[in-house]
Design an enzyme around this catalytic site. Structure first.
Site, PDB file in Angstrom:
ATOM      1  CG  PHE A 115      -0.395   0.600   2.459  1.00  0.00           C
ATOM      2  CD1 PHE A 115       0.371  -0.151   3.325  1.00  0.00           C
ATOM      3  CD2 PHE A 115      -0.637   1.932   2.775  1.00  0.00           C
ATOM      4  CE1 PHE A 115       0.893   0.413   4.486  1.00  0.00           C
ATOM      5  CE2 PHE A 115      -0.123   2.500   3.935  1.00  0.00           C
ATOM      6  CZ  PHE A 115       0.645   1.732   4.790  1.00  0.00           C
ATOM      7  CE  LYS A 116       4.770   1.428   4.560  1.00  0.00           C
ATOM      8  NZ  LYS A 116       4.209   0.144   4.969  1.00  0.00           N
ATOM      9  CG  ASP A 117       3.652   0.891  -4.709  1.00  0.00           C
ATOM     10  OD1 ASP A 117       4.814   1.320  -4.565  1.00  0.00           O
ATOM     11  OD2 ASP A 117       3.390  -0.295  -5.008  1.00  0.00           O
ATOM     12  CG  LEU A 120       6.330   6.302  -0.728  1.00  0.00           C
ATOM     13  CD1 LEU A 120       6.891   5.077  -0.030  1.00  0.00           C
ATOM     14  CD2 LEU A 120       7.324   7.458  -0.679  1.00  0.00           C
TER      15      LEU A 120
END
Ligand SMILES: *Cc1c(COP(=O)(O)O)cnc(C)c1O
Length: 502
Positions: A115-117, A120
């Site tokens: 989920f960091k995408d 980011l």
């Protein structure tokens, strides 16, 4: 809209400055001075928009020093169908499980399968525009401490982005083999990746220390460089996460699962408290929420905090099958405490100082009471994590990763305990293929002994028929570029070396 430091109300900056700087000078975190208020009419409008248009509306209400064109440019470059597999980067998959409908918000369809995408992929665009506004001509040095997923997501977001350098530190034995492989194979001419002998908290503490080490800062300054952060202490990380909760709420209404105005429960597998804080901020804007269910693994410092009002990191650090949540210092809790204390900077600074010096603090009775009203905290053992993966797969044909399984397990316990059947959205934070070894062992009911990571991936694919995400498949034949392992004390020197300043 201006942003204020959690530890000094006199430190007030624009959104561009908050994003460019990452963290306030005295070590506090930036929080918007108010929350935009969305009423029913605003939500009616959002219902009709697609993800990108919703993102533009929400971002523009927070980034008031950006033009509409600038925001549109950032959003349109970040959330493409090419990068996220479809025009909805955050789809909801509904499954029946133990008599409850789980609405699983899959946040891992981006380039690194976590989920960091979601944050980011857009942060580099927000940051380069912020730098232009506040520090034109400077090169931003992004330092990242990662428990595995942030590192790769930040590397993918920032690689070959003009006027940026990125250096990632990860705990040498604290990330999955796939996470390590993903990071060490990153291309790009402005990237550095280094393992440290220690755990995630050591990496995070080391990075925070570098940010405030005068000697390093001045070395950078005299060379036209400045530090910034891609960790979730940066406002540019949190803001894009608010978007997907509001968008999920709209999707739930559009799918007929709730009516506009109905409350939902939100379950988040939590580490640094960033993802769940974004959900809370969405509620502060008017999104109807009944309960935030904060799910931890065996590193259950947040479970104890929610239930007792005392935060105590003086405990054993446990390495688990959900490594991205192996965290004892949840940085973003500071922002919650600031907001719940009525923006009391002295009180917040007091808690943080106590945490730094004694490893613990106890919040006021008022904060404790509000936390318990808003949040339910629970945790899930290693054994329960694997059992949940297996039972979710067997009974609902849904293959979940280890972190999402923690969330599902804690939600199960919450429903059993409270009988609360409010429609639920569960944040799913990673593709099961990022943690293949643990997931396959859960599905097969026996330990996985293969040495080769991709042999495990192939077996899981053959067994479940679930497709291997293309970005992971692409790393199969790539050679590692990085292999440094250092002591945490050597991090400042390493950074100077990477930048050619030593
Ligand atoms: C980072 C991460 C988490 C924890 O999110 P926080 O915002 O740190 O609470 C959970 N699951 C996965 C897969 C992650 O990468």
């Amino acid at each position: 809209m201006m942003y204020t430091s959690t530890q000094n109300n006199n430190e007030t900056v624009s959104s561009a400055q908050a994003i460019a700087q990452g963290i306030s000078r005295e070590g506090g975190l930036f929080v918007p001075d108010s929350f935009p208020q969305y009423d029913g009419i605003t939500f009616e409008t959002l219902l009709k928009l697609d993800y990108r248009e919703r993102a533009k509306k929400i971002l523009s209400d927070y980034l008031t020093d950006f033009t509409a064109e600038e925001i549109a440019d950032c959003v349109d470059k970040a959330y493409t169908a090419e990068k996220f597999g479809s025009d909805n980067p955050a789809p909801i998959v509904s499954v029946d499980y133990k008599g409850n409908e789980l609405n699983i918000l899959e946040l891992w369809h981006g380039p690194t399968c976590a989920f960091k995408d979601m944050a980011l992929q857009i942060l580099p665009h927000l940051l380069t525009k912020s730098l232009k506004k506040t520090a034109d001509g400077k090169i931003a040095v992004i330092l990242v401490a990662t428990s595995g997923d942030t590192g790769k997501a930040a590397l993918e977001g920032f690689k070959d982005v003009d006027n940026t350098e990125i250096i990632v530190f990860y705990p040498s034995d604290g990330v999955s083999p796939m996470q390590k492989h993903q990071m060490n194979t990153t291309g790009g001419n402005n990237v550095g990746v280094c393992a440290i002998k220690g755990n995630f908290d050591d990496a995070q503490t080391g990075v925070k220390k570098i940010f405030t080490t005068e000697e390093v800062i001045s070395a950078l300054e005299s060379n036209g460089l400045m530090f910034s952060s891609a960790n979730s202490i940066n406002w540019g990380r949190l803001l894009p996460q608010i978007v997907y909760y509001i968008s999920a709420y709209c999707d739930m209404v559009n799918a007929g699962k709730i009516k506009l105005g109905d409350k939902i429960n939100i379950v988040v597998p939590t580490g640094n408290f960033g993802n769940i804080l974004a959900a809370y901020f969405a509620m502060c804007m008017g999104m109807p929420v009944n309960k935030f269910i904060c799910a931890s693994n065996s590193n259950n410092v947040l479970t104890d905090f929610i239930n007792t009002g005392s935060y105590n990191k003086n405990r054993e650090f446990i390495t688990t099958v959900s490594p991205s949540m192996d965290i004892l210092v949840s940085s973003n809790l500071e922002r919650l405490l600031y907001v719940l204390s009525g923006r009391n900077d002295e009180e917040t600074a007091g808690y943080m100082t106590a945490l730094k010096t004694t490893g613990e603090y106890t919040v006021s009775d008022e904060i404790k009471k509000t936390v318990l009203e808003l949040f339910s905290g629970g945790f899930c053992s290693e054994d329960e994590t694997l059992k949940t993966i297996s039972s979710l797969y067997d009974s609902a044909s849904y293959l979940s990763d280890t972190h999402t399984a923690v969330a599902v397990n804690v939600y199960d316990k919450y429903v059993a305990q409270t009988g609360d059947k409010t429609p639920v959205v569960i944040a799913s934070t990673a593709s099961p293929y990022k943690f293949s070894r643990a997931v396959l062992s859960a599905v097969e009911g026996q330990p996985v002994t293969d040495d080769d990571e991709f042999a495990v991936v192939d077996r899981m694919n053959a067994k479940t028929g679930v497709a291997v995400p293309a970005p992971l498949e692409a790393t199969r034949t790539m050679e590692d570029r990085f292999s440094d392992v250092i002591e945490p004390d050597n991090m400042p020197d390493y950074v100077l070396g990477c930048l050619g300043l030593k």
